[in-house]
Structure formats: structure tokens, C-alpha cells
Motif scaffolding. Sequence first.
Motif, PDB file in Angstrom:
ATOM      1  N   LEU A  42       6.519  -6.949  40.062  1.00 49.33           N
ATOM      2  CA  LEU A  42       5.696  -6.383  41.127  1.00 49.33           C
ATOM      3  C   LEU A  42       6.320  -5.095  41.658  1.00 49.33           C
ATOM      4  CD1 LEU A  42       3.102  -7.177  42.745  1.00 49.33           C
ATOM      5  CD2 LEU A  42       4.629  -8.118  44.477  1.00 49.33           C
ATOM      6  N   LEU A  43       7.632  -5.104  41.827  1.00 49.61           N
ATOM      7  CA  LEU A  43       8.308  -3.878  42.285  1.00 49.61           C
ATOM      8  C   LEU A  43       8.203  -2.762  41.248  1.00 49.61           C
ATOM      9  CD1 LEU A  43      11.522  -5.332  43.999  1.00 49.61           C
ATOM     10  CD2 LEU A  43       9.467  -4.408  45.095  1.00 49.61           C
ATOM     11  N   ALA A  47       6.750   0.780  42.233  1.00 51.42           N
ATOM     12  CA  ALA A  47       7.714   1.881  42.189  1.00 51.42           C
ATOM     13  C   ALA A  47       7.043   3.159  41.695  1.00 51.42           C
ATOM     14  CB  ALA A  47       8.887   1.514  41.278  1.00 51.42           C
ATOM     15  N   LEU A  48       6.195   3.030  40.690  1.00 45.67           N
ATOM     16  CA  LEU A  48       5.505   4.205  40.153  1.00 45.67           C
ATOM     17  C   LEU A  48       4.579   4.827  41.187  1.00 45.67           C
ATOM     18  CD1 LEU A  48       4.685   2.911  36.557  1.00 45.67           C
ATOM     19  CD2 LEU A  48       6.391   4.612  37.224  1.00 45.67           C
ATOM     20  N   LEU A  49       3.925   3.961  41.989  1.00 42.53           N
ATOM     21  CA  LEU A  49       3.081   4.488  43.063  1.00 42.53           C
ATOM     22  C   LEU A  49       3.918   5.170  44.133  1.00 42.53           C
ATOM     23  CD1 LEU A  49       0.551   1.518  43.484  1.00 42.53           C
ATOM     24  CD2 LEU A  49       0.176   3.695  42.330  1.00 42.53           C
ATOM     25  N   GLY A  50       5.192   4.753  44.255  1.00 46.72           N
ATOM     26  CA  GLY A  50       6.094   5.372  45.225  1.00 46.72           C
ATOM     27  C   GLY A  50       6.648   6.705  44.765  1.00 46.72           C
ATOM     28  N   GLY A  51       6.396   7.044  43.513  1.00 44.78           N
ATOM     29  CA  GLY A  51       6.766   8.377  43.039  1.00 44.78           C
ATOM     30  C   GLY A  51       7.864   8.427  42.005  1.00 44.78           C
ATOM     31  N   TYR A  54      10.918   2.562  38.142  1.00 46.71           N
ATOM     32  CA  TYR A  54      11.738   1.476  38.686  1.00 46.71           C
ATOM     33  C   TYR A  54      13.235   1.682  38.450  1.00 46.71           C
ATOM     34  CZ  TYR A  54      13.593  -3.230  39.393  1.00 46.71           C
ATOM     35  OH  TYR A  54      14.331  -4.303  39.806  1.00 46.71           O
ATOM     36  N   PRO A  55      13.691   2.121  37.257  1.00 41.62           N
ATOM     37  CA  PRO A  55      15.135   2.293  37.037  1.00 41.62           C
ATOM     38  C   PRO A  55      15.784   3.257  38.029  1.00 41.62           C
ATOM     39  CG  PRO A  55      13.973   2.297  34.944  1.00 41.62           C
ATOM     40  CD  PRO A  55      12.926   2.353  36.010  1.00 41.62           C
ATOM     41  N   TYR A  56      15.008   4.222  38.541  1.00 39.94           N
ATOM     42  CA  TYR A  56      15.532   5.174  39.516  1.00 39.94           C
ATOM     43  C   TYR A  56      16.023   4.435  40.763  1.00 39.94           C
ATOM     44  CZ  TYR A  56      15.248   8.753  43.226  1.00 39.94           C
ATOM     45  OH  TYR A  56      15.508   9.573  44.296  1.00 39.94           O
ATOM     46  N   ASP A  75      10.859   3.329  51.406  1.00 32.58           N
ATOM     47  CA  ASP A  75      11.191   4.606  52.053  1.00 32.58           C
ATOM     48  C   ASP A  75      10.373   5.748  51.465  1.00 32.58           C
ATOM     49  OD1 ASP A  75      12.979   3.450  53.752  1.00 32.58           O
ATOM     50  OD2 ASP A  75      14.757   3.972  52.587  1.00 32.58           O
ATOM     51  N   ASP A  76      10.293   5.805  50.126  1.00 36.29           N
ATOM     52  CA  ASP A  76       9.522   6.864  49.471  1.00 36.29           C
ATOM     53  C   ASP A  76       8.020   6.646  49.640  1.00 36.29           C
ATOM     54  OD1 ASP A  76      11.857   8.018  48.676  1.00 36.29           O
ATOM     55  OD2 ASP A  76      11.739   7.372  46.587  1.00 36.29           O
ATOM     56  N   TYR A  77       7.624   5.413  49.667  1.00 39.52           N
ATOM     57  CA  TYR A  77       6.199   5.052  49.717  1.00 39.52           C
ATOM     58  C   TYR A  77       5.580   5.427  51.059  1.00 39.52           C
ATOM     59  CZ  TYR A  77       2.254   2.166  48.083  1.00 39.52           C
ATOM     60  OH  TYR A  77       1.041   1.724  47.627  1.00 39.52           O
ATOM     61  N   PHE A  78       6.391   5.357  52.105  1.00 47.33           N
ATOM     62  CA  PHE A  78       5.901   5.573  53.465  1.00 47.33           C
ATOM     63  C   PHE A  78       5.190   6.917  53.607  1.00 47.33           C
ATOM     64  CE2 PHE A  78       6.471   7.105  57.830  1.00 47.33           C
ATOM     65  CZ  PHE A  78       5.967   6.041  58.568  1.00 47.33           C
ATOM     66  N   LYS A  79       5.843   8.016  53.191  1.00 47.87           N
ATOM     67  CA  LYS A  79       5.283   9.365  53.353  1.00 47.87           C
ATOM     68  C   LYS A  79       4.050   9.542  52.475  1.00 47.87           C
ATOM     69  CE  LYS A  79       6.831  14.193  53.548  1.00 47.87           C
ATOM     70  NZ  LYS A  79       5.749  14.806  52.755  1.00 47.87           N
ATOM     71  N   LEU A  80       4.119   9.050  51.224  1.00 49.23           N
ATOM     72  CA  LEU A  80       2.996   9.198  50.308  1.00 49.23           C
ATOM     73  C   LEU A  80       1.770   8.454  50.823  1.00 49.23           C
ATOM     74  CD1 LEU A  80       4.888   8.694  46.920  1.00 49.23           C
ATOM     75  CD2 LEU A  80       4.015  10.852  47.843  1.00 49.23           C
ATOM     76  N   TRP A  81       2.004   7.257  51.390  1.00 48.76           N
ATOM     77  CA  TRP A  81       0.886   6.428  51.862  1.00 48.76           C
ATOM     78  C   TRP A  81       0.145   7.115  53.006  1.00 48.76           C
ATOM     79  CZ3 TRP A  81      -0.564   3.649  56.304  1.00 48.76           C
ATOM     80  CH2 TRP A  81      -1.500   2.619  56.104  1.00 48.76           C
ATOM     81  N   TRP A  82       0.872   7.786  53.887  1.00 47.65           N
ATOM     82  CA  TRP A  82       0.245   8.446  55.020  1.00 47.65           C
ATOM     83  C   TRP A  82      -0.437   9.757  54.631  1.00 47.65           C
ATOM     84  CZ3 TRP A  82      -1.117   6.426  59.426  1.00 47.65           C
ATOM     85  CH2 TRP A  82      -0.434   5.324  59.929  1.00 47.65           C
TER      86      TRP A  82
END
Length: 527
Positions: A42-43, A47-51, A54-56, A75-82
Motif C-alpha cells: 500500500l505504501l 509513494a508514487l502519488l507522493g512524488g 518507494y525505494p527513495y 510529508d511530501d504528500y501534504f503539499k501535493l494534496w493541497w
Amino acid sequence: MTDTELTEALLERIGDGESAPFLFVGSGLSRRYLGLENWESLLRKFALLGGNPYPYYAAQAGRDNLPKVASLIADDYFKLWWEKDEFREEREKYGESCASKSSPLKFSIANYIEESSDLGRIPAELHEEVELLSQVQIDGIITTNWDSFLEQVFPDFTVFVGQREAIFARSYSVAEIFKIHGSHTQPNSLVLTEEDYSEYNARNKYLAAKLITTFLEHPVVFFGYSLSDDNIREILSSVLDCLDEERVELLRKRLVFVQRATDGVAPSISESTISIGDRDLRVTTANATSFGPVYRALASTERRISAKLLRQLKDHLYELVRTNDPTEQIAVVDIENLDSFKDVDIVVGVGIASELGEKGFKPITMSEIYSDVVHGEHRFDGRAKEVVEYTLASNIKGNRKNVPIFKYLRLAGLLDENGRPCRGQMPENVFENAMLDKASFEDTAYAYKRGEVQGMSIRDLEAQYGPGRACAYITFTYPDVNELEEFLRRNYSLLDDKNSGNWYRKLICIYDRLKYGPGFPVEAADC
């Protein structure tokens, strides 16, 4: 060991206690029935949607530290989601509920799980297994899963979401589901990130204290977990910290881990040891190629009152005898067939049972009704109106539909010359039951077999599938009433069968409408 032998061996371990079992359910069940991913998969998806791949994130957190991985993704997902337009609908739905930097990731995961929780996703070859699961006799479920599979299989159970509700809510340890890692219905409740686990672990001893009673008083059957699962080891560790060696030994006899055996490997049951800190805990391990034999064992444990009713009884038990003449508060009902205590006053009293029996307080049971209808008996011909107004009316509650009524409506003069029910002449719930269409008595779990079985005779269905499964398939046909009567009388023992009883009762209702009523469809009459 055969599947039958596995069922019998498990029943010996879980069927001799004073309390019904609890289930402890992990992600393995959601993967098996809904095709949902495990936590790492699931992560990887989000992860790809977060930018980033996953290995990163895994390289920064350490591959075994999934909570930290989730925090980095969040953390990365927060800015993209908004900011991104692709999340606009989620922002409109959840924006006001954003409680932390991890909330947007939880919102997206919750949406995904909600869309993936449809029981229609269950593979056809597992339908029978899920039907068996729905029939198990248990007091409750503890789960770390976020999806709603269990709530749909056990719709009468009360659900507590999150660790806080599990600890502080008023519960009765019966007919309850504890979702200790949260639920997709409350996205902020998901235990997902490093911060979530830190808060969860800080309160884990309080949760363990509440679970001790469950672990010591009930057999606990674990599904969907390995013996090395960190979540289970953490909970067991907290429980063990509160127990002396004598009670740890008692705990050993109550824990059963069910694991899927690889294809070609025979079912088996054995003892295994889990090392937790400096202590060893012995548990029973059952290996099964399918979960059917385990569910059959759980369905075979005896319970006089359903878990749903027992919970309602605990919730609504009051002392009502406060006057010298409490007779207006007394009602006699058949508790084995009652669906709800909503309309019943519960009275606690002290007296001599034999004297009460002499007064004739003996209700007509549904078992007697089924026998009277199937075998053409005339036990209640002179009491038909009483049967309609009391026995039938008190047994048609909520989702309980499998109640034969037309024989007694006819005897009570509540049908017109065409067999149509007289509007306004009977209890409303009896009238509503009389108006049900045929689909209400079909077995939806096997709807995919409809086209295949509709052209088959009752004899052919019984010969090909056996009488138990034939009951389910006959509900999709328009059987000859005489052939159906012969089938019901020939297989009357199925009435109380743990696996086929519900299907058999549906057939009794269809037979009742064909023989004593207008068949299908039903129209009302103004008598």
C-alpha cells in the motif's frame, strides 16, 4: 489430517469453554477476500502519488521501518494534496477535517480502501467460505484492518473505532468489533505513521489491560497474522507483562493461530512457541488449505442466545419491579427467536420456577411453527389468530424475514378468496412480510448460480449438490409445490443445521406462500 479432522480437533480446543471465542483479524483476510495490499504494498502505491518511488523513502527510513516510511511519504504528500487538481474532490470532502500533516495521505488511503471494500470483489470460489464465516458463533472481533469487510459480514455487531474507543467506550465483550488501528470511515483514526505508532504505543498498556479479560475468558483465534507479526507481538508482550506464570499457562490454552498451508500440504494442528522478550508463550497453530474447516468449528460452538441479543440484553437490563402490581410489565416471548429487545420490557424477578410454569406461560416457538407448516400438522388451527398476532408478529423483526405466515393468515380468515392478505387486518410487520417478493427469499450469496440452476429439478439439484447446498439453489427456481413439500419433509433435519438451516427456512417460506397463499408476486386486498 483431513479437513473434517481439523474441524473436530479445533472444536475440542475452542468449544469447551464457558464463553464463545473472539477473533483477532489481520490483513491476511483482507488480502484473501478483497484483494487488498499488505502495508508495504500500500505504501508503494501511494509513494508514487507522493512524488517519489518507494525505494527513495525506504532508503531514508530503513526498509523495515514502515511507520517511518509512511511519515516521509506523508510529508511530501501534504503539499501535493493541497495543490494538485487531481485531489480536488478529496479536498472538498475532507479539507475541513485535516488535523495533521499526515491527514491528506490518510484521506487518500481511506478513499481507496472504501472503494475496495465492496463484497462484490470476493472471488466466486470463496463465496461459500465467506458464508461460513458469517455463521460463526463468536462474542467479538479485534482487528488491525482498516477496511469494512468484517462490519459487512457481521452487520449486527457494534463497531468501536480506534484505540481510544476500545479503551474508554462502554462495551460488553459480546457482538462487538474493535478496530484498534482505526477505520477508513474515520480517516484521521488510521494508525499509519511513526507519530501515530508512538502515540499508540504510549497507550498500549491501557489497551492490554482491557484485553486481558478477553484473552483469559475467551478462546482467541488469530486470522491473517504470522507468529512473527510485530503488532501481535507488541500486544501479547503488554498482556504478558500483566500476568503471572499461572495465568500465562491458562493463556496458552486459549490462543489459536490459523495459517494458510501451501497447496498440496495436508491440514494439521500443532503447538508452536513465540519468544517475547525473555518469555516463551506456547500457542496452538492450525494449518489449513482453506479457512472453511476452521469456520465450521467456530460455527459449531453452542450458544442459546445470539451475540446480538445478548449484547442488547446487557445494554438494556433494568429492574422494573417497583410496585405491588407489576403485571402490566410482563410479556412472554420466545427468546431463541427474538430479533430485538427494542419492543420488550426486560424484567428481573425472583420466584419459584415451577409455580410460574403452572400458570401456563409457554410460548409457541418458531421450531413448532416450522414443523406445523412442513408436516401439515394441525396443532394450532384453533389458535391461528393468536399465532399471527403474537408468535409471528414477535418474530418478524429487523432483517428476520424467514417466517412462514400464510398458513395462519388463511386459518385466521385474513386472506381474501384469491389468497391476498387483507390490508389493515393484521399487525403491520406481518402485513409487510406478506408483501415481500420472491427475491427476498433467494440466497444472495449464490446469485451467480441463478442461470445455471433455474432449469434444474429439485431431484437433480439434490443429487448433484447434496440436500444442504440444494436448499440455496432451489430458492432461485419456481418449484412444484408438491416436489418442494417432499424435499422439505425428506430433509427436515436441515432446519437446525449450522450451515444449511438458513437456506432451509427460506424454502419453508417459499413453500408456505405457494401452498397457502397466492404464490409470487403478492398483491394486497381491501377485505
